[in-house]
Design a protein around this motif. Structure first.
Motif, PDB file in Angstrom:
ATOM      1  N   GLU A  43      20.670  36.932  37.033  1.00  0.00           N
ATOM      2  CA  GLU A  43      20.041  36.373  38.438  1.00  0.00           C
ATOM      3  C   GLU A  43      18.664  36.927  38.001  1.00  0.00           C
ATOM      4  N   ASN A  44      17.910  35.906  38.268  1.00  0.00           N
ATOM      5  CA  ASN A  44      16.272  36.234  38.357  1.00  0.00           C
ATOM      6  C   ASN A  44      15.816  36.706  39.868  1.00  0.00           C
ATOM      7  N   ASN A  45      16.779  36.504  40.614  1.00  0.00           N
ATOM      8  CA  ASN A  45      16.380  37.153  42.043  1.00  0.00           C
ATOM      9  C   ASN A  45      17.598  38.220  42.552  1.00  0.00           C
ATOM     10  N   ILE A  46      17.138  39.495  42.340  1.00  0.00           N
ATOM     11  CA  ILE A  46      18.035  40.407  42.740  1.00  0.00           C
ATOM     12  C   ILE A  46      18.349  40.401  44.345  1.00  0.00           C
ATOM     13  N   MET A  47      19.503  40.098  44.798  1.00  0.00           N
ATOM     14  CA  MET A  47      19.685  40.024  46.162  1.00  0.00           C
ATOM     15  C   MET A  47      20.703  40.844  46.810  1.00  0.00           C
ATOM     16  N   ASP A  48      21.265  40.601  48.069  1.00  0.00           N
ATOM     17  CA  ASP A  48      22.520  41.259  48.462  1.00  0.00           C
ATOM     18  C   ASP A  48      23.496  40.923  47.451  1.00  0.00           C
ATOM     19  N   LYS A  49      24.471  41.836  46.972  1.00  0.00           N
ATOM     20  CA  LYS A  49      25.598  41.523  46.284  1.00  0.00           C
ATOM     21  C   LYS A  49      25.420  40.993  44.905  1.00  0.00           C
ATOM     22  N   SER A  50      24.132  41.268  44.144  1.00  0.00           N
ATOM     23  CA  SER A  50      23.826  40.842  42.951  1.00  0.00           C
ATOM     24  C   SER A  50      24.422  41.998  42.159  1.00  0.00           C
ATOM     25  N   GLU A  51      25.204  41.152  40.862  1.00  0.00           N
ATOM     26  CA  GLU A  51      25.704  42.035  40.143  1.00  0.00           C
ATOM     27  C   GLU A  51      24.527  42.974  39.280  1.00  0.00           C
ATOM     28  N   VAL A  52      24.764  44.073  39.245  1.00  0.00           N
ATOM     29  CA  VAL A  52      23.755  44.969  38.347  1.00  0.00           C
ATOM     30  C   VAL A  52      24.241  45.746  37.106  1.00  0.00           C
ATOM     31  N   TYR A  53      25.728  45.558  37.092  1.00  0.00           N
ATOM     32  CA  TYR A  53      25.823  46.499  35.954  1.00  0.00           C
ATOM     33  C   TYR A  53      27.656  45.883  35.554  1.00  0.00           C
ATOM     34  N   SER A  54      27.823  45.916  34.353  1.00  0.00           N
ATOM     35  CA  SER A  54      29.206  45.356  34.031  1.00  0.00           C
ATOM     36  C   SER A  54      29.650  46.000  32.749  1.00  0.00           C
ATOM     37  N   LEU A  55      30.614  46.529  32.503  1.00  0.00           N
ATOM     38  CA  LEU A  55      31.221  47.042  31.481  1.00  0.00           C
ATOM     39  C   LEU A  55      32.700  46.538  31.030  1.00  0.00           C
ATOM     40  N   MET A  56      33.063  46.204  30.227  1.00  0.00           N
ATOM     41  CA  MET A  56      34.509  45.809  30.012  1.00  0.00           C
ATOM     42  C   MET A  56      34.825  46.621  28.577  1.00  0.00           C
ATOM     43  N   ARG A  57      35.923  47.098  28.655  1.00  0.00           N
ATOM     44  CA  ARG A  57      36.717  48.036  27.748  1.00  0.00           C
ATOM     45  C   ARG A  57      38.158  47.877  27.554  1.00  0.00           C
ATOM     46  N   ASP A  58      38.729  47.753  26.290  1.00  0.00           N
ATOM     47  CA  ASP A  58      40.023  47.360  25.948  1.00  0.00           C
ATOM     48  C   ASP A  58      40.869  48.696  26.124  1.00  0.00           C
ATOM     49  N   SER A  59      42.097  48.408  26.647  1.00  0.00           N
ATOM     50  CA  SER A  59      42.932  49.820  26.614  1.00  0.00           C
ATOM     51  C   SER A  59      44.135  49.423  26.973  1.00  0.00           C
ATOM     52  N   LYS A  60      45.106  50.378  26.379  1.00  0.00           N
ATOM     53  CA  LYS A  60      46.531  50.137  26.629  1.00  0.00           C
ATOM     54  C   LYS A  60      47.037  50.715  27.876  1.00  0.00           C
ATOM     55  N   LEU A  61      46.223  51.310  28.555  1.00  0.00           N
ATOM     56  CA  LEU A  61      46.522  52.348  29.940  1.00  0.00           C
ATOM     57  C   LEU A  61      46.790  51.214  30.997  1.00  0.00           C
ATOM     58  N   SER A  62      47.837  51.513  31.695  1.00  0.00           N
ATOM     59  CA  SER A  62      48.222  50.648  32.824  1.00  0.00           C
ATOM     60  C   SER A  62      47.114  50.821  34.025  1.00  0.00           C
ATOM     61  N   GLU A  63      47.068  50.100  35.040  1.00  0.00           N
ATOM     62  CA  GLU A  63      46.082  50.093  36.017  1.00  0.00           C
ATOM     63  C   GLU A  63      45.720  51.271  36.673  1.00  0.00           C
ATOM     64  N   ASP A  64      46.790  52.144  36.980  1.00  0.00           N
ATOM     65  CA  ASP A  64      46.885  53.341  37.789  1.00  0.00           C
ATOM     66  C   ASP A  64      46.069  54.361  36.705  1.00  0.00           C
ATOM     67  N   LYS A  65      46.609  54.278  35.568  1.00  0.00           N
ATOM     68  CA  LYS A  65      46.555  55.239  34.655  1.00  0.00           C
ATOM     69  C   LYS A  65      44.969  55.033  34.219  1.00  0.00           C
ATOM     70  N   TYR A  66      44.621  54.021  33.934  1.00  0.00           N
ATOM     71  CA  TYR A  66      43.072  53.579  33.665  1.00  0.00           C
ATOM     72  C   TYR A  66      42.129  54.132  34.675  1.00  0.00           C
ATOM     73  N   LEU A  67      42.349  53.869  35.838  1.00  0.00           N
ATOM     74  CA  LEU A  67      41.380  54.390  36.822  1.00  0.00           C
ATOM     75  C   LEU A  67      41.536  55.850  37.062  1.00  0.00           C
TER      76      LEU A  67
END
Length: 108
Positions: free
Chosen positions: A71-95
């Motif tokens: 987005e060129n205009n940062i505003m309320d609820k703009s996504e400012v960071y994202s990271l994706m990671r492969d994992s064999k962990l379940s949701e709870d164990k990952y968190l």
């Protein structure tokens, strides 16, 4: 070439006692910045991280992860960071492993 928005995640070791013997205290920090390219964003984030570490009395751990904001205009609820990671962990164990270890210093 026009500057674009990026966010940069950097990691530090806080050079004070964590309160627990044998433990280290780490800070995970995200900033937004403008740069000409992703390589330029990394360079600028590293410069800023070194300045921050000196002022805050902590140690920059030479880790930076940069995210191009779509987005060129940062505003309320703009996504400012994202990271994706492969994992064999379940949701709870990952968190539990990466985000909710029980050792975070957060207000919740």
């Amino acid at each position: 070439m026009e500057k674009q928005w990026y966010s940069a995640r950097t990691v530090y070791e806080v050079l004070v006692s964590s309160g627990k013997k044998g433990y280290h205290l780490y800070e995970d920090r995200i900033i937004v910045l403008q740069a000409l390219s992703i390589d330029n964003a990394i360079e600028e984030a590293e410069k800023e991280a070194k300045i921050y570490a000196q002022k805050a009395g902590c140690k920059y751990l030479d880790f930076v992860s940069v995210f191009h904001l779509f987005e060129n205009n940062i505003m309320d609820k703009s996504e400012v960071y994202s990271l994706m990671r492969d994992s064999k962990l379940s949701e709870d164990k990952y968190l539990d492993k990466f985000f909710d270890t029980g050792k975070e210093r957060t207000k919740r």
